[in-house]
Structure formats: C-alpha cells, structure tokens
Design a protein around this motif. Structure first.
Motif, mmCIF file in Angstrom:
data_model
loop_
_atom_site.group_PDB
_atom_site.id
_atom_site.type_symbol
_atom_site.label_atom_id
_atom_site.label_comp_id
_atom_site.label_asym_id
_atom_site.label_seq_id
_atom_site.Cartn_x
_atom_site.Cartn_y
_atom_site.Cartn_z
ATOM 1 N N THR A 1 0.832 -1.205 0.000
ATOM 2 C CA THR A 1 0.000 0.000 0.000
ATOM 3 C C THR A 1 0.867 1.256 0.000
ATOM 4 O OG1 THR A 1 -1.544 -1.260 1.306
ATOM 5 C CG2 THR A 1 -1.952 1.095 1.186
ATOM 6 N N GLU A 2 1.961 1.198 0.766
ATOM 7 C CA GLU A 2 2.898 2.322 0.835
ATOM 8 C C GLU A 2 3.556 2.575 -0.532
ATOM 9 O OE1 GLU A 2 3.571 4.530 3.053
ATOM 10 O OE2 GLU A 2 5.400 5.369 2.165
ATOM 11 N N ASP A 3 3.992 1.489 -1.178
ATOM 12 C CA ASP A 3 4.577 1.624 -2.527
ATOM 13 C C ASP A 3 3.572 2.280 -3.471
ATOM 14 O OD1 ASP A 3 6.844 0.190 -1.743
ATOM 15 O OD2 ASP A 3 6.111 -1.716 -2.565
ATOM 16 N N LEU B 1 10.095 9.995 -8.460
ATOM 17 C CA LEU B 1 9.876 10.776 -7.241
ATOM 18 C C LEU B 1 10.117 9.846 -6.058
ATOM 19 C CD1 LEU B 1 8.900 13.512 -6.026
ATOM 20 C CD2 LEU B 1 6.573 12.596 -6.135
ATOM 21 N N ASP B 2 11.063 10.204 -5.212
ATOM 22 C CA ASP B 2 11.436 9.349 -4.067
ATOM 23 C C ASP B 2 11.716 7.908 -4.492
ATOM 24 O OD1 ASP B 2 11.048 11.530 -2.363
ATOM 25 O OD2 ASP B 2 8.923 11.048 -2.091
ATOM 26 N N GLY B 3 12.296 7.761 -5.679
ATOM 27 C CA GLY B 3 12.678 6.419 -6.136
ATOM 28 C C GLY B 3 11.584 5.653 -6.857
ATOM 29 N N PHE B 4 10.386 6.232 -6.970
ATOM 30 C CA PHE B 4 9.264 5.532 -7.603
ATOM 31 C C PHE B 4 8.896 6.192 -8.938
ATOM 32 C CE2 PHE B 4 9.158 4.106 -3.311
ATOM 33 C CZ PHE B 4 8.626 2.823 -3.352
ATOM 34 N N TYR B 5 8.567 5.344 -9.911
ATOM 35 C CA TYR B 5 8.350 5.824 -11.283
ATOM 36 C C TYR B 5 6.888 6.124 -11.592
ATOM 37 C CZ TYR B 5 13.109 4.847 -12.824
ATOM 38 O OH TYR B 5 14.463 4.885 -12.987
ATOM 39 N N GLU C 1 -4.012 -8.456 -7.026
ATOM 40 C CA GLU C 1 -3.975 -7.193 -6.315
ATOM 41 C C GLU C 1 -2.515 -6.874 -5.957
ATOM 42 O OE1 GLU C 1 -6.897 -7.430 -3.157
ATOM 43 O OE2 GLU C 1 -6.696 -5.270 -2.839
ATOM 44 N N GLY C 2 -2.124 -5.619 -6.127
ATOM 45 C CA GLY C 2 -0.742 -5.240 -5.806
ATOM 46 C C GLY C 2 0.155 -5.175 -7.027
ATOM 47 N N MET C 3 -0.328 -5.698 -8.160
ATOM 48 C CA MET C 3 0.438 -5.502 -9.400
ATOM 49 C C MET C 3 0.206 -4.075 -9.888
ATOM 50 S SD MET C 3 -0.294 -9.063 -11.475
ATOM 51 C CE MET C 3 0.244 -8.396 -13.015
ATOM 52 N N SER D 1 1.084 4.214 -2.834
ATOM 53 C CA SER D 1 0.849 5.636 -2.598
ATOM 54 C C SER D 1 2.019 6.468 -3.132
ATOM 55 C CB SER D 1 0.511 5.922 -1.139
ATOM 56 O OG SER D 1 1.679 6.105 -0.412
ATOM 57 N N ARG D 2 3.226 5.929 -3.083
ATOM 58 C CA ARG D 2 4.364 6.652 -3.671
ATOM 59 C C ARG D 2 4.299 6.657 -5.194
ATOM 60 N NH1 ARG D 2 8.988 7.454 -0.286
ATOM 61 N NH2 ARG D 2 8.452 6.975 1.869
ATOM 62 N N LEU D 3 3.885 5.536 -5.759
ATOM 63 C CA LEU D 3 3.743 5.483 -7.223
ATOM 64 C C LEU D 3 2.655 6.460 -7.683
ATOM 65 C CD1 LEU D 3 4.111 1.631 -7.670
ATOM 66 C CD2 LEU D 3 5.669 3.363 -8.595
ATOM 67 N N ARG D 4 1.621 6.623 -6.850
ATOM 68 C CA ARG D 4 0.548 7.568 -7.181
ATOM 69 C C ARG D 4 1.097 9.006 -7.197
ATOM 70 N NH1 ARG D 4 -4.633 6.374 -6.413
ATOM 71 N NH2 ARG D 4 -4.197 5.081 -4.599
ATOM 72 N N GLN D 5 1.902 9.337 -6.198
ATOM 73 C CA GLN D 5 2.469 10.690 -6.148
ATOM 74 C C GLN D 5 3.294 10.981 -7.394
ATOM 75 O OE1 GLN D 5 1.395 12.943 -4.058
ATOM 76 N NE2 GLN D 5 0.153 11.251 -3.298
ATOM 77 N N SER D 6 4.102 10.009 -7.786
ATOM 78 C CA SER D 6 4.945 10.185 -8.966
ATOM 79 C C SER D 6 4.080 10.292 -10.232
ATOM 80 C CB SER D 6 5.933 9.013 -9.066
ATOM 81 O OG SER D 6 6.978 9.319 -9.959
#
Ligand code: MG
Ligand code: MG
Length: 258
Positions: free
Chosen positions: A7-9, A99-103, A194-196, A11-16
């Motif tokens: 879930t954390e990943d 962004l923060d390592g996430f594409y 889920e999670g892919m 949310s970071r991918l969403r920001q990017s």
C-alpha cells in the motif's frame, strides 16, 4: 516473478504518477501551432525538477530528453527537436518521473489547433480503449482480457493495433514484468493479482498496424505514414476495480479552457 507492491509503494507510485499528469498539463498549456517540440521538453524538465523529481526518460537507454514527443505518423519514442508544430498536427507526449525512487509514466495525444474529424475520432477512441482495458484490470482476470478489450474495440473501427510495442509493469524501475500487450485473447495469459502495478498504453494507428523505426534509432512511425495515437495510464490492479494512479484531470482542465 511479478513484484507485488505494498500500500505504501502504491501511494508513492501515485504521487509520482500524479506529477506526470501535472507536467503534461503544463505542457498542454503550450501546445499550439508555432511552438518547437524542444521547447515543450524544456518546460517539462523544469517543472519536474522544480517539484523535487527527476525526468525518468532522460538518459534511459541513452534517450536524450525528458519527453517522448511523437507527431502525426510517429507512434512513440520521438525526440524533441526544432520541429515546429502546425495547425492540424497531432502530438503524443509521453512523460516519466522518478519521485522518491518511484516511477510515474503516462502519455496523452493532443490536437494542435484544428484537426480533421477522422483524426479526432482516432484520438477519442484510442483513449476510450485505454479505459476499456483498465476496466479489465481487476484481480482474477487475465492479462489477455486487457488486450482483448483494447483490440476488439479499436479494430471495430478498422484501426491497426501496434503489436511490437506494449505496456509494462512499473515500480522502482521504469519497465518491469509483465509485458502488457494491447491485443490478445480473452481468458489467456497471467492471472492478475492485487498489488500488481502496470502501465496500459494503447498505440493505435489510423491505418495498418505495421511500424518502422527511423534511422535515428528511436523514433517509431507507421509504415503507411498515417497518423497514430497513444494514451497511457499507470494503474494498480484492484480487487473489484483498477486504481488509476496517473490522471488526465489536470490536462483536460487546460484543454477545456482553450
Ligand atoms: Mg510512457
Ligand atoms: Mg510506459
């Protein structure tokens, strides 16, 4: 093996991915007859860096720019250049951020000034096909269900579905497994979980599906020189519904103002 995201990943991918949408909106403000495509690239690079991120494509495999800018019969991977956009062109702009390592990775095809109804239909239906593919991106479905949805819809209009280039998994790398074709058979291929997190990116040609690579070693164009459209979203496979991480909302706010 497919890497499942937490879930954390996600949310970071969403920001990017959202930053990509904002960057494309910034670019959209400047797309009009008379602008050189390299100027769009500069606008995007500055915007991404000023938001604390890096342009993901710059230097990737030797790619020289922040944006892939592909005009008319160019399908994808075009270089920003001194080319001047003119009334009646279409231009696919593909953008990636780290962004923060996430594409983040998303693409939109824009009309420059007034375009023909035939080409406008190609844009509208290619974008519709993206959302039809996304509807199938739920846990328990198969990869082939996504491609089947895109292919059957776009081929019903006589369009060519590019085979040689496909969507992809994404995360802390720009291209991860699996490959996500824009064609396929229902009920075949990998089971979606889920999670892919994947990028779905139909590349749809007004004419034939075949493509060629230009002598620059990057630019892909249609072999019959007819126009091609490209739309891309980054999405997370959901239990009942895909979670679209990128967004066209900011882009379309700009377009609707014009
Ligand atoms: Mg892309
Ligand atoms: Mg992509």
């Amino acid at each position: 093996m497919i890497e499942l995201k937490t879930t954390e990943d996600i949310s970071r991918l969403r920001q990017s991915s959202l930053l990509v949408g904002k960057t494309l909106a910034e670019v959209a403000r400047h797309i009009k007859p008379g602008i050189q495509t390299k100027d769009l690239d500069l606008i995007a690079e500055e915007f991404i860096r000023s938001n604390g991120a890096l342009p993901a494509f710059k230097g990737y495999g030797g790619f020289p720019a922040t944006l892939c800018i592909s005009v008319n019969d160019e399908v994808v991977h075009g270089f920003p250049s001194k080319r001047v956009l003119k009334d009646g062109d279409i231009v696919s702009v593909d953008c990636g951020t780290i962004l923060d390592g996430f594409y983040g990775d998303s693409a939109y095809t824009f009309a420059v000034g007034e375009i023909s109804e035939e080409v406008q239909n190609l844009l509208t239906r290619t974008k519709e096909s993206l959302y039809l593919g996304i509807e199938k991106a739920v846990a328990g479905n198969r990869l082939g269900d996504i491609g089947y949805a895109i292919q059957t819809y776009t081929e019903s209009f006589g369009y060519g579905v590019v085979r040689d280039l496909v969507g992809h998994g994404i995360g802390k790398r720009l291209h991860e497994k699996p490959e996500v074709p824009n064609y396929g058979k229902r009920g075949t291929g990998m089971i979606l979980q889920e999670g892919m997190v994947i990028c779905i990116e139909p590349m749809i040609n007004l004419g034939k599906k075949s493509i060629v690579q230009e002598a620059d070693g990057w630019t892909i164009r249609t072999s019959d020189r007819k126009p091609s459209a490209h739309f891309e979203h980054e999405i997370a496979i959901g239990k009942d519904k895909a979670d679209i991480l990128s967004s066209f909302e900011e882009i379309e706010k700009v377009l609707n103002k014009n």
